[in-house]
Design a protein around this motif. Structure first.
Motif: not given
Length: 292
Positions: A50-58, A61-63, A19-22
């Motif tokens: 989710a796609k950009p987070v994965r692509r960036l290897g993070l 969502f906090q990162s 919730e905080r990340e949202f």
């Protein structure tokens, strides 16, 4: 420019969005685009990002939020973020009564003024143009309604999403998108694809050369769209902003209309607080007040 169910992807490998990340990401979205995500949009936002987070290897969502906070608005990461959280639904001649009014009322009005020594020019802005169908519907309407040499017809299309602007710039669409376009317009204004392009159509140069496409973030101090305009289409976008942002955008837009200019909004939208500046012609069509 809403989030929608389209594009929801598998993202089980990521830690679910807290919730905080949202709330942090929602504030970032609003700060940079004006779009307000309601409380129930957390799952949809997580799916979109989710796609950009994965692509960036993070790792999560906090990162991703921390990375965006350190990124310039014109950086590839931030542009991808903005593109990911916007959805664009449109079609040729959507809400056709606006195009009929443009052809049957506004164009004759401007042509009559030109006969009294006025300009032979019509400028229209599609302020949330998405993949371009609205822009080209306006262009076809003007070409058919004016049908005389010596006129300068210009349609400016803008959007915050660079991906949809690229689609609009290509001006290539699946042939089934032309269901709302009559046969004469199909023959006059579209090229039929062959071989690898079979099943696709492309707008002819006669149409595309009167269209100018620009990236505009309505939250910016300066807009890459220069008035004055005879008509502004700002349809089916207002509902994704809170009222104070809606009013800020609309008051600025109406300042870019010519005297007697028109504003069209979407069928599900209402702007009663703008009646001091705009005369309602119907629920979704308005004319600038105090302009004869």
């Amino acid at each position: 420019m809403p989030l929608s169910e389209r594009g929801i992807a598998e993202h089980d490998s990521l830690t679910p969005m807290k919730e905080r990340e949202f709330r942090l990401l929602r504030e970032l979205v609003q700060e940079h685009t004006g779009i307000w995500l309601q409380d129930g949009k957390r799952t949809m936002l997580a799916a979109r990002l989710a796609k950009p987070v994965r692509r960036l290897g993070l790792p999560g969502f906090q990162s991703y939020y921390a990375l965006l906070r350190e990124s310039a608005e014109d950086s590839p990461e931030f542009v991808e973020f903005v593109n990911a959280i916007t959805t664009n639904k449109t079609s040729f001649f959507r809400e056709r009564h606006h195009f009929d009014y443009l052809a049957q009322k506004i164009v004759p009005e401007i042509k009559a003024a030109s006969m009294r020594g006025g300009r032979k020019q019509i400028r229209v802005w599609s302020a949330a143009c998405s993949t371009g169908e609205e822009v080209y519907s306006i262009a076809l309407t003007l070409l058919d309604a004016v049908a005389e040499p010596g006129w300068w017809l210009e349609v400016v299309g803008s959007d915050i999403d660079t991906g949809v602007l690229e689609t609009a710039q290509r001006a290539i669409y699946p042939a089934e998108c032309l269901e709302s376009i009559d046969e004469l317009q199909r023959q006059r204004y579209f090229l039929q694809g062959k071989d690898s392009r079979a099943g696709q159509v492309k707008l002819k140069a006669e149409v595309t050369r009167m269209v100018e496409l620009r990236r505009v973030n309505l939250m910016d101090e300066r807009w890459a769209a220069d008035g004055p305009f005879d008509v502004i289409f700002f349809r089916n976008a207002l509902i994704y902003f809170q009222q104070d942002v809606q009013e800020r955008f609309l008051r600025r837009m109406t300042g870019m209309l010519r005297p007697g200019g028109y504003l069209f909004i979407g069928n599900s939208e209402q702007i009663p607080w703008m009646h001091d500046r705009l005369e309602p012609l119907s629920q979704t069509m308005y004319r600038l007040r105090g302009s004869g």
